[in-house]
Scaffold this motif. Structure first.
Motif, short mmCIF file in Angstrom:
data_model
loop_
_atom_site.label_atom_id
_atom_site.label_comp_id
_atom_site.label_asym_id
_atom_site.label_seq_id
_atom_site.Cartn_x
_atom_site.Cartn_y
_atom_site.Cartn_z
N UNK A 87 0.85 -1.79 0.37
CA UNK A 87 0.26 0.42 -0.12
C UNK A 87 0.82 1.10 0.01
N UNK A 88 2.34 1.41 1.15
CA UNK A 88 3.08 2.19 1.50
C UNK A 88 4.05 2.56 -0.57
N UNK A 89 4.09 1.51 -1.27
CA UNK A 89 4.41 1.44 -2.26
C UNK A 89 4.27 1.19 -3.44
N UNK A 90 2.83 1.90 -3.74
CA UNK A 90 1.88 1.35 -4.58
C UNK A 90 1.23 2.80 -4.30
N UNK A 91 1.57 3.53 -3.32
CA UNK A 91 1.01 5.65 -2.94
C UNK A 91 2.13 6.08 -3.57
N UNK A 128 12.77 -4.77 -4.03
CA UNK A 128 11.83 -4.90 -3.46
C UNK A 128 11.38 -3.81 -1.87
N UNK A 129 10.62 -3.89 -2.05
CA UNK A 129 9.62 -3.16 -0.23
C UNK A 129 9.69 -1.40 -1.30
N UNK A 130 8.60 -1.21 -0.12
CA UNK A 130 8.32 0.49 0.24
C UNK A 130 9.55 1.23 0.43
N UNK A 163 2.76 7.33 8.69
CA UNK A 163 2.34 9.09 9.16
C UNK A 163 3.08 9.97 7.73
N UNK A 164 4.41 9.01 7.50
CA UNK A 164 4.91 10.28 6.44
C UNK A 164 4.38 10.05 5.50
N UNK A 165 3.61 8.83 5.08
CA UNK A 165 2.56 9.22 3.37
C UNK A 165 1.38 9.89 3.70
N UNK A 166 1.11 9.81 4.93
CA UNK A 166 -0.21 10.80 5.09
C UNK A 166 -1.20 9.28 4.95
N UNK A 167 -1.22 7.86 5.21
CA UNK A 167 -2.28 7.19 4.98
C UNK A 167 -2.02 6.49 5.98
#
Length: 202
Positions: free
Chosen positions: A14-18, A182-184, A73-77
């Motif tokens: 989710x973080x990486x997608x965003x 691999x990974x956010x 928090x950093x991504x605002x999610x």
């Protein structure tokens, strides 16, 4: 070009997608979205994930919870970990992404938000129907589409492909076919790779 292999059942995905979308836009890179089933990957090449869930290292688990909260928090999610239903059966959701093709991004974004932010079980037809309404998808066509054999086969093929190319989880990201990340938390390295690629093409 960025290939983004993903399953919406992962909070790091989710973080990486965003986070990868503004990065790609900034650097003029196209994202090819490749839905997969991460459970199929774990079963094939990374079963240690299940053992870690059953017998977590307490100090590591505590830190990972903090780490995820910091990234969210950093991504605002909004990310609840773990959600009420975890792990979730994402087969229908990911088939839906395959069925939507190039139009999958709003649906995928709503899947992530519904599962990780709203804590709703995206394996349930009623929840998927709610998401369809939210993003303007005909739910009858959606539920018919995800039963098509070609859709099932493509999701399986994507999953097998990422394993064959060295992937072991979600998200698995390739730059220009061969350069895997691999990974956010690899996004700073992806940024550097895209800049190198852009410079060499100039």
């Amino acid at each position: 070009m960025i290939e983004f292999f993903f399953d919406c059942s992962s909070p790091w995905t989710y973080l990486a997608f965003h986070n990868i979308q503004p990065l790609a836009k900034e650097l003029g890179a196209e994202i090819i979205w490749r839905p997969i089933l991460v459970g199929g990957i774990f079963n094939t090449v990374n079963p240690s994930v299940y053992a870690q869930r059953e017998t977590p290292v307490p100090l590591k688990a505590r830190y990972m919870k903090k780490d995820l909260a910091d990234w969210a928090r950093s991504a605002g999610l909004a990310i609840k970990m773990p959600p009420t239903v975890f792990p979730v059966n994402s087969v229908k959701a990911m088939r839906g992404c395959i069925w939507l093709g190039k139009d999958m991004v709003p649906f995928a974004a709503a899947l992530f938000e519904t599962y990780w932010g709203d804590d709703k079980d995206i394996s349930q037809d009623a929840v998927l129907a709610e998401i369809c309404k939210r993003v303007g998808i005909d739910e009858q066509m959606f539920f018919a589409g995800i039963t098509e054999q070609a859709i099932k086969d493509q999701l399986r093929a994507n999953t097998e492909e990422v394993v064959a190319r060295g992937g072991f989880g979600s998200p698995t990201i390739f730059i220009n076919k061969a350069d895997m990340y691999f990974g956010n938390d690899r996004l700073p390295l992806i940024r550097e790779a895209l800049k190198r690629s852009k410079a060499s093409a100039a």
